[in-house]
Design a protein around this motif. Structure first.
Motif, short mmCIF file in Angstrom:
data_model
loop_
_atom_site.label_atom_id
_atom_site.label_comp_id
_atom_site.label_asym_id
_atom_site.label_seq_id
_atom_site.Cartn_x
_atom_site.Cartn_y
_atom_site.Cartn_z
N GLY A 137 0.82 -1.21 0.00
CA GLY A 137 0.00 0.00 0.00
C GLY A 137 0.85 1.25 0.00
O GLY A 137 1.89 1.31 0.66
N PRO A 138 0.44 2.28 -0.76
CA PRO A 138 1.22 3.52 -0.85
C PRO A 138 1.26 4.29 0.48
O PRO A 138 0.32 4.24 1.27
CB PRO A 138 0.49 4.34 -1.92
N VAL A 139 2.35 4.99 0.69
CA VAL A 139 2.44 5.96 1.79
C VAL A 139 1.80 7.25 1.29
O VAL A 139 2.15 7.76 0.23
CB VAL A 139 3.91 6.20 2.19
N ASP A 140 0.84 7.79 2.05
CA ASP A 140 0.16 9.01 1.61
C ASP A 140 1.03 10.25 1.82
O ASP A 140 1.20 11.06 0.91
CB ASP A 140 -1.16 9.17 2.37
N LEU A 141 1.58 10.39 3.03
CA LEU A 141 2.38 11.58 3.35
C LEU A 141 3.73 11.15 3.91
O LEU A 141 3.81 10.25 4.75
CB LEU A 141 1.66 12.43 4.41
N PHE A 142 4.78 11.81 3.45
CA PHE A 142 6.13 11.58 3.97
C PHE A 142 6.68 12.92 4.45
O PHE A 142 6.74 13.88 3.68
CB PHE A 142 7.02 10.97 2.90
N LEU A 143 7.05 12.97 5.73
CA LEU A 143 7.52 14.21 6.35
C LEU A 143 9.02 14.13 6.62
O LEU A 143 9.49 13.19 7.27
CB LEU A 143 6.79 14.46 7.67
N THR A 144 9.78 15.10 6.12
CA THR A 144 11.19 15.22 6.45
C THR A 144 11.50 16.68 6.72
O THR A 144 10.78 17.57 6.28
CB THR A 144 12.11 14.71 5.32
N ASN A 145 12.57 16.92 7.44
CA ASN A 145 13.01 18.30 7.64
C ASN A 145 13.84 18.77 6.45
O ASN A 145 13.65 19.86 5.93
CB ASN A 145 13.82 18.40 8.94
N GLU A 146 14.76 17.92 6.02
CA GLU A 146 15.63 18.27 4.90
C GLU A 146 14.95 18.02 3.56
O GLU A 146 14.15 17.10 3.42
CB GLU A 146 16.92 17.42 4.97
N GLN A 199 7.32 34.57 2.38
CA GLN A 199 7.10 33.31 1.66
C GLN A 199 6.04 32.49 2.39
O GLN A 199 5.88 32.58 3.61
CB GLN A 199 8.41 32.52 1.59
N LYS A 200 5.33 31.67 1.67
CA LYS A 200 4.22 30.90 2.22
C LYS A 200 4.72 29.85 3.23
O LYS A 200 5.58 29.02 2.91
CB LYS A 200 3.47 30.21 1.07
N PHE A 201 4.18 29.90 4.45
CA PHE A 201 4.59 28.91 5.44
C PHE A 201 3.45 28.00 5.87
O PHE A 201 3.66 27.04 6.61
CB PHE A 201 5.22 29.58 6.67
N ILE A 202 2.23 28.26 5.42
CA ILE A 202 1.08 27.39 5.68
C ILE A 202 0.50 26.95 4.34
O ILE A 202 0.33 27.77 3.44
CB ILE A 202 -0.01 28.14 6.48
N HIS A 203 0.22 25.67 4.23
CA HIS A 203 -0.37 25.15 2.99
C HIS A 203 -1.40 24.09 3.37
O HIS A 203 -1.18 23.29 4.29
CB HIS A 203 0.71 24.54 2.09
N ALA A 204 -2.53 24.09 2.68
CA ALA A 204 -3.61 23.15 2.98
C ALA A 204 -3.74 22.10 1.88
O ALA A 204 -3.62 22.42 0.69
CB ALA A 204 -4.93 23.89 3.13
N ILE A 205 -3.95 20.85 2.27
CA ILE A 205 -4.23 19.77 1.32
C ILE A 205 -5.38 18.94 1.87
O ILE A 205 -5.66 18.95 3.07
CB ILE A 205 -3.01 18.86 1.07
N SER A 206 -6.04 18.21 1.00
CA SER A 206 -7.13 17.32 1.42
C SER A 206 -7.08 16.04 0.60
O SER A 206 -7.91 15.79 -0.27
CB SER A 206 -8.49 18.01 1.24
N PRO A 207 -6.07 15.20 0.87
CA PRO A 207 -5.90 13.97 0.07
C PRO A 207 -6.83 12.85 0.51
O PRO A 207 -7.04 12.63 1.71
CB PRO A 207 -4.44 13.59 0.33
N THR A 208 -7.38 12.14 -0.45
CA THR A 208 -8.15 10.94 -0.15
C THR A 208 -7.17 9.82 0.22
O THR A 208 -6.18 9.61 -0.48
CB THR A 208 -8.97 10.51 -1.37
N PRO A 209 -7.38 9.11 1.33
CA PRO A 209 -6.46 8.02 1.69
C PRO A 209 -6.33 6.99 0.57
O PRO A 209 -7.33 6.58 -0.02
CB PRO A 209 -7.12 7.41 2.94
N ALA A 210 -5.11 6.61 0.26
CA ALA A 210 -4.87 5.63 -0.81
C ALA A 210 -5.58 4.31 -0.53
O ALA A 210 -5.98 3.60 -1.45
CB ALA A 210 -3.37 5.40 -0.98
#
Length: 607
Positions: free
Chosen positions: A153-162, A239-250
């Motif tokens: 199953g796909p990973v929906d969101l991947f969070l990294t600092n770099e 510069q933009k520091f807030i962004h909104a998304i609404s992804p349907t779970p894979a």
């Protein structure tokens, strides 16, 4: 179900008043949103800014939305997060965040968990070759993430600092922020991981700019990836520091939906950097067998003895402990210990299980002294007789100090019934042999009769609630104590159950064998006759007259939680697919068990 609404944020750098004021405003005007995910440095850059953050940590200021962060570095990070790690409420196997205060959670190290139906993977901190535990990630964290990401199953969101090195390759130059560089704040390790994980969304910080890259195609995956780099809170260039998304779970999407490719999609940017990244990883991580690196999390630089498929069988395989399976099978050079896996899932420290000690000491977020809770360390090959300690160490043996007796609802001569730990739904129960046996299919005839009585009683109990009982079991050929899962489903969903399991099997690349089960016991008898104890097996008894089963070959990759994950999808409870995400308190479990006993009493075959 509506898709979850997610707010993404770049480096907070301690400016939490400004951040949460903006979040509240956005939530009021365009919300409601479900969660805020922060990437990049979360803690302040100077000591005089620490008071603002501590107002939230100590409860003087309120956080408007559940907030998760991975940027565990900056002024005050070590002091605050060391205390968080030592909090008893944060002990154990917790990939879904350590609670810092109300609505604030720290995603430590690396991991993968379910959030509002979305599969979220993360890598916290920044890369370090040193031993610092807070604010950095190590190669151990990278390897653990690779192992976790191998699940289907796909990973929906991947969070990294770099940022990943090379993410701007093949991108439209007109969209690139001015002065962007691929050196500062970029990591070839991250680019290597993201090329393997292939998330649908990758979010990163630290660059000081906002960048929304065109979607790019992945190699050996049907879905595209969208990358967002977010700017710091309160940056001078606005510069933009807030962004909104609404992804349907894979997990809820069809293959055709996942395959949709926007017209501006590019090729993968990481084919340019793959070789460089692999070279760098090899230099950082000397090993006698590079292919073992993602299964072995500790001491990989040691020379390993390899004799055919036996290898260093006294060391534990991290891949097996974390997921329940290992694609290398008998060729794996490390030990696949089911008892150790059970302790690991209960929150035991891997180092402690594997070596008998942990160098992290009190800073480790996992359990070290299992004796305090009536649990004992599983013996490994060479440390003594495993059989003599099996009952004492087992979760399910009634003579074991590890058994949770408050969950038991009925005890027969050969089997007993107990509520599931971390139930998928109300009245999710287990039918468990009293004897320490690895499979209910290995039961003698007199035991099987009692099992059938339990099954028949549960079917009647659920039928009167307009529900059907689904029975499934994962029979691992090196398993210890069997448990037959019983999950009730609404009667209206019974007709689609076979199709759902068939589709899930296709995604894993196998096809179920189907067996008639006309009167309940006959199907199990036929299955017992065909059952080869040298192989692993998954089977599910469907409402009606069929059993689906799949013999699992030694080298076949099969998720141990397959049955529960399929049922979670059917019941629209993807966030409860992992039992660790839905564990009630002991007091709640006691109330649930008493309530079930009362409702089930007139059906209980033991009374």
């Amino acid at each position: 179900m509506a898709a979850p609404r997610i707010l993404l944020c770049g480096d907070a750098v301690g400016r939490l008043n400004q951040l949460f004021k903006r979040v509240s405003s956005v939530n009021k005007s365009a919300g409601p949103f479900d969660v805020l995910l922060c990437v990049g440095q979360f803690f302040p850059e100077a000591p005089d800014q620490l008071g603002e953050l501590m107002d939230y940590v100590e409860g003087r200021s309120q956080i408007p939305l559940p907030t998760y962060f991975i940027g565990d570095y900056g002024v005050g990070a070590v002091k605050v997060l060391s205390a968080v790690s030592k909090d008893p409420a944060n002990q154990g196997f917790k990939m879904d965040g350590l609670r810092v205060c109300e609505n604030l959670y720290w995603l430590k190290g690396s991991g993968k968990f379910t959030l509002h139906g979305l599969t979220v993977a993360y890598l916290s901190g920044t890369h370090s070759m040193g031993s610092q535990q807070i604010g950095t990630y190590s190669q151990d964290d990278v390897d653990a993430l690779r192992a976790l990401a191998e699940d289907p199953g796909p990973v929906d969101l991947f969070l990294t600092n770099e940022w990943p090195s090379g993410v701007t390759n093949r991108a439209a130059t007109t969209d690139l922020p001015q002065g962007i560089s691929d050196s500062a704040g970029s990591s070839s390790t991250v680019s290597e991981i993201v090329a393997e994980i292939k998330p649908r969304y990758h979010i990163a910080g630290t660059k000081g700019v906002f960048y929304a890259r065109e979607p790019y195609a992945n190699i050996e995956a049907v879905h595209v990836t969208r990358f967002f780099g977010l700017a710091p809170v309160g940056n001078k260039n606005k510069q933009k520091f807030i962004h909104a998304i609404s992804p349907t779970p894979a997990s809820t999407m069809s293959a055709s939906e996942l395959r949709v490719t926007p017209p501006n999609t590019t090729s993968s940017p990481y084919t340019f950097v793959g070789k460089t990244a692999q070279t760098e990883r090899t230099e950082k991580r000397p090993s006698s067998d590079a292919s073992d690196s993602q299964y072995w999390r500790y001491d990989v630089s040691q020379k390993r003895q390899k004799h055919g498929g036996d290898g260093d069988d006294s060391k534990l395989c991290f891949k097996f402990l974390s997921s329940g399976s290992c694609v290398q099978g008998e060729k794996c050079h490390f030990h696949h210990d089911e008892d150790a896996r059970e302790h690991y899932l209960r929150g035991a420290c891997f180092d402690f299980l594997n070596k008998g000690k942990c160098e992290r000491g009190p800073d480790c977020n996992f359990k070290h002294n299992l004796q305090e809770e009536g649990r004992s360390i599983p013996r490994r090959p060479g440390s003594g007789s495993a059989n003599s300690n099996r009952s004492r160490e087992c979760w399910f043996c009634l003579s074991s100090p590890s058994v949770e007796t408050h969950l038991i609802t009925s005890i027969g001569e050969h089997y007993y019934c107990a509520l599931a730990k971390g139930p998928l739904v109300e009245d999710h129960v287990l039918i468990i042999p009293v004897e320490h046996t690895p499979s209910t299919l290995a039961s003698p005839p007199e035991s099987e009769k009692e099992l059938i009585k339990f099954q028949s009683s549960l079917k009647m109990y659920f039928k009167n609630q307009r529900k059907e009982a689904v029975f499934f079991e994962w029979v691992f050929n090196r398993g210890t104590h069997a448990n037959l899962q019983v999950v009730p489903i609404p009667s209206s969903k019974a007709s689609v159950l076979q199709d759902i399991f068939t589709l899930a099997a296709q995604k894993l690349g196998f096809k179920f064998l189907v067996m008639k089960n006309d009167n309940g016991s006959e199907g199990r008898k036929l299955l017992q006759m065909q059952f080869d104890r040298k192989c692993s097996l998954f089977y599910v008894e469907l409402p009606g007259d069929k059993i689906l089963y799949h013999p699992v070959e030694e080298n076949e990759k099969f998720p141990a939680q397959f049955g529960r994950e399929v049922m979670a999808g059917l019941l629209n409870k993807a966030d409860r697919a992992d039992w660790r995400n839905c564990k009630p308190s002991k007091e709640e479990e006691e109330k649930m068990a008493e309530a079930f006993k009362t409702r089930f009493q007139e059906y209980d075959p033991i009374h």
